[in-house]
Design an enzyme around this catalytic site. Structure first.
Site, PDB file in Angstrom:
ATOM      1  N   ASN A   1      20.275  59.273  36.609  1.00  0.00           N
ATOM      2  CA  ASN A   1      21.242  60.109  37.524  1.00  0.00           C
ATOM      3  C   ASN A   1      22.626  59.303  37.762  1.00  0.00           C
ATOM      4  O   ASN A   1      22.712  58.414  38.579  1.00  0.00           O
ATOM      5  CB  ASN A   1      20.360  60.154  38.904  1.00  0.00           C
ATOM      6  CG  ASN A   1      21.265  60.714  40.103  1.00  0.00           C
ATOM      7  OD1 ASN A   1      22.498  61.429  39.578  1.00  0.00           O
ATOM      8  ND2 ASN A   1      20.842  60.545  41.254  1.00  0.00           N
ATOM      9  N   TRP A   2      23.725  59.821  37.050  1.00  0.00           N
ATOM     10  CA  TRP A   2      24.734  59.166  37.119  1.00  0.00           C
ATOM     11  C   TRP A   2      25.565  59.403  38.492  1.00  0.00           C
ATOM     12  O   TRP A   2      26.714  58.897  38.629  1.00  0.00           O
ATOM     13  CB  TRP A   2      25.661  59.736  36.036  1.00  0.00           C
ATOM     14  CG  TRP A   2      25.329  59.394  34.597  1.00  0.00           C
ATOM     15  CD1 TRP A   2      23.972  58.717  34.247  1.00  0.00           C
ATOM     16  CD2 TRP A   2      25.860  59.709  33.378  1.00  0.00           C
ATOM     17  NE1 TRP A   2      23.920  58.502  33.033  1.00  0.00           N
ATOM     18  CE2 TRP A   2      25.127  59.125  32.278  1.00  0.00           C
ATOM     19  CE3 TRP A   2      27.134  60.256  33.003  1.00  0.00           C
ATOM     20  CZ2 TRP A   2      25.547  59.287  31.122  1.00  0.00           C
ATOM     21  CZ3 TRP A   2      27.571  60.264  31.673  1.00  0.00           C
ATOM     22  CH2 TRP A   2      26.657  59.716  30.619  1.00  0.00           C
ATOM     23  N   LYS A   3      25.218  60.245  39.405  1.00  0.00           N
ATOM     24  CA  LYS A   3      25.858  60.948  40.546  1.00  0.00           C
ATOM     25  C   LYS A   3      27.242  60.862  40.287  1.00  0.00           C
ATOM     26  O   LYS A   3      27.387  61.330  39.349  1.00  0.00           O
ATOM     27  CB  LYS A   3      25.609  59.567  41.548  1.00  0.00           C
ATOM     28  CG  LYS A   3      24.119  59.127  41.480  1.00  0.00           C
ATOM     29  CD  LYS A   3      23.940  58.081  42.717  1.00  0.00           C
ATOM     30  CE  LYS A   3      22.348  57.809  42.841  1.00  0.00           C
ATOM     31  NZ  LYS A   3      22.185  57.118  43.978  1.00  0.00           N
TER      32      LYS A   3
ATOM     33  N   HIS B   1      17.366  65.513  46.106  1.00  0.00           N
ATOM     34  CA  HIS B   1      17.690  63.959  45.947  1.00  0.00           C
ATOM     35  C   HIS B   1      18.094  63.524  47.451  1.00  0.00           C
ATOM     36  O   HIS B   1      18.719  64.336  48.207  1.00  0.00           O
ATOM     37  CB  HIS B   1      19.100  63.891  45.181  1.00  0.00           C
ATOM     38  CG  HIS B   1      19.309  62.107  44.561  1.00  0.00           C
ATOM     39  ND1 HIS B   1      19.726  61.504  45.800  1.00  0.00           N
ATOM     40  CD2 HIS B   1      18.747  61.287  43.883  1.00  0.00           C
ATOM     41  CE1 HIS B   1      19.810  60.184  45.437  1.00  0.00           C
ATOM     42  NE2 HIS B   1      19.177  60.046  44.249  1.00  0.00           N
TER      43      HIS B   1
ATOM     44  N   GLU C   1      20.262  61.797  48.719  1.00  0.00           N
ATOM     45  CA  GLU C   1      21.744  61.981  49.044  1.00  0.00           C
ATOM     46  C   GLU C   1      22.143  63.252  49.141  1.00  0.00           C
ATOM     47  O   GLU C   1      23.101  63.723  50.056  1.00  0.00           O
ATOM     48  CB  GLU C   1      22.352  61.413  47.945  1.00  0.00           C
ATOM     49  CG  GLU C   1      22.558  59.852  47.948  1.00  0.00           C
ATOM     50  CD  GLU C   1      22.767  59.223  46.436  1.00  0.00           C
ATOM     51  OE1 GLU C   1      23.239  59.686  45.519  1.00  0.00           O
ATOM     52  OE2 GLU C   1      22.337  58.163  46.523  1.00  0.00           O
TER      53      GLU C   1
ATOM     54  N   GLU D   1      10.957  58.844  45.399  1.00  0.00           N
ATOM     55  CA  GLU D   1      12.210  58.025  45.868  1.00  0.00           C
ATOM     56  C   GLU D   1      12.188  57.453  47.387  1.00  0.00           C
ATOM     57  O   GLU D   1      12.924  58.032  48.074  1.00  0.00           O
ATOM     58  CB  GLU D   1      13.615  58.380  45.365  1.00  0.00           C
ATOM     59  CG  GLU D   1      13.628  58.819  43.905  1.00  0.00           C
ATOM     60  CD  GLU D   1      15.124  59.061  43.339  1.00  0.00           C
ATOM     61  OE1 GLU D   1      15.305  58.185  42.556  1.00  0.00           O
ATOM     62  OE2 GLU D   1      15.997  59.604  44.140  1.00  0.00           O
TER      63      GLU D   1
ATOM     64  N   GLY E   1      19.846  52.488  45.726  1.00  0.00           N
ATOM     65  CA  GLY E   1      21.064  51.709  45.801  1.00  0.00           C
ATOM     66  C   GLY E   1      21.354  50.619  46.772  1.00  0.00           C
ATOM     67  O   GLY E   1      22.501  50.203  46.960  1.00  0.00           O
TER      68      GLY E   1
ATOM     69  N   SER F   1      16.330  51.560  43.116  1.00  0.00           N
ATOM     70  CA  SER F   1      16.811  50.327  42.648  1.00  0.00           C
ATOM     71  C   SER F   1      15.824  49.631  41.582  1.00  0.00           C
ATOM     72  O   SER F   1      15.257  48.470  41.351  1.00  0.00           O
ATOM     73  CB  SER F   1      16.857  49.107  43.614  1.00  0.00           C
ATOM     74  OG  SER F   1      17.673  49.585  44.739  1.00  0.00           O
TER      75      SER F   1
ATOM     76  N   GLY G   1      19.308  55.276  39.124  1.00  0.00           N
ATOM     77  CA  GLY G   1      20.603  55.462  39.391  1.00  0.00           C
ATOM     78  C   GLY G   1      21.558  54.498  38.788  1.00  0.00           C
ATOM     79  O   GLY G   1      22.081  54.568  37.597  1.00  0.00           O
ATOM     80  N   GLY G   2      21.922  53.522  39.451  1.00  0.00           N
ATOM     81  CA  GLY G   2      22.670  52.392  39.092  1.00  0.00           C
ATOM     82  C   GLY G   2      22.497  51.833  37.685  1.00  0.00           C
ATOM     83  O   GLY G   2      23.619  51.835  37.020  1.00  0.00           O
TER      84      GLY G   2
HETATM   85  C1  PEP Z   1      18.632  57.350  42.676  1.00  0.00           C
HETATM   86  O1  PEP Z   1      19.804  57.803  43.284  1.00  0.00           O
HETATM   87  O2  PEP Z   1      18.068  58.436  42.100  1.00  0.00           O
HETATM   88  C2  PEP Z   1      18.310  55.917  42.219  1.00  0.00           C
HETATM   89  C3  PEP Z   1      17.242  55.716  42.219  1.00  0.00           C
HETATM   90  O3  PEP Z   1      19.275  55.143  42.524  1.00  0.00           O
HETATM   91  P1  PEP Z   1      19.281  53.685  42.290  1.00  0.00           P
HETATM   92  O4  PEP Z   1      18.481  53.260  41.016  1.00  0.00           O
HETATM   93  O5  PEP Z   1      20.493  53.138  42.193  1.00  0.00           O
HETATM   94  O6  PEP Z   1      18.459  52.967  43.467  1.00  0.00           O
END
Ligand code: PEP
Length: 250
Positions: free
Chosen positions: A8-10, A93, A95, A165, A171, A210, A231-232
């Protein structure tokens, strides 16, 4: 059960950066049994689909509208996504819930629209830190899953991917322990077993929060963890490639 690693590049990467990352991902040797999905921002979806022609990596959107067309300024419909070759879509998600007021009721409608048009919904659920600390996490996730997925037929549910999640792990650098992830994944699978144990065992449940190369092996080794929503670490080809490799060994 196949493993899935989805990135997920956001709201990250401009056109050149997105193109460079996809080019690097295209060079990866994908292990057998691992499905890879990338979710760039809307403007780069068509570019990603074109660039990945001939690769088994699928392109997902990060959101969609529940209606197929009409006066919804700024929105993108599922038929639009389908028309450019997008195969999946992240919905619910945390966010989107936090900053855009998305509820499980709306998410349920989006999932219905995605299934109607043959796209794979990647449905995100998970509790906040406060809910975890007060011991309400099972109750919260149960409610989310029931509202968003409760109306689906068994056939529809068989085409859904779930991502657990925990919001406190997204994040933040905090990761659910392997035991916390397994416990919640098993709980979610238990909820799905109203559709029969066989179907429940076939719905992929990804872990997100994370997830990085240094903790993924332990998370992916769990019986009910069928991959990760990343994500990251999905913004870096080397890290994402390593997560794919680890999924192949799980
Ligand atoms: C996400 O936003 O779906 C996610 C898991 O982010 P991160 O890996 O950065 O915690």
């Amino acid at each position: 059960m196949r493993m899935i690693v989805a990135g997920n590049w956001k709201m990250n990467k401009d056109r050149d950066e997105a193109t460079a990352l996809i080019a690097a991902l295209k060079e990866l040797t994908l292990p057998q049994g691992v499905e890879v999905i990338v979710a760039p921002a809307f403007p780069f979806l068509a570019i990603a689909v074109d660039q990945l022609a001939g690769s088994s990596i699928l392109v997902a959107a990060q959101d969609c509208h529940e209606k197929s067309h009409g006066a919804y300024t700024g929105a993108v419909s599922v038929p639009m996504l389908r028309s450019i070759g997008v195969k999946a879509c992240i919905v619910g998600h945390s966010e989107r819930r936090q900053y855009f007021g998305e509820t499980d009721k709306v998410v349920g409608l989006k999932i219905g629209a995605l299934l109607e048009h043959g796209l794979i919904p990647i449905y995100c659920c998970g509790e906040s830190q406060e809910e975890r600390v007060s011991g309400k996490h099972f109750e919260v996730v149960t409610n989310q899953v029931k509202v968003a997925l409760g109306a689906l037929s068994s056939e529809q549910l068989s085409r859904v991917v779930i991502a657990y999640e925990p919001v406190w792990a997204i994040g933040t650098g905090l990761t659910a322990t392997s035991a916390q992830a397994q416990e919640m994944h098993a709980h979610i699978r238990g909820l799905l077993s109203a559709h029969g144990a066989d179907l429940a065992s076939r719905v992929p449940i990804l872990y997100g929060g994370s997830c990085k190369p240094d903790n993924a092996a332990e998370l992916f080794a769990n019986r009910d963890v069928n991959g990760g929503l990343i994500g990251g670490a999905s913004l870096d080809a080397a890290q994402f490639g390593e997560l794919i490799r680890l999924a192949g060994r799980a």
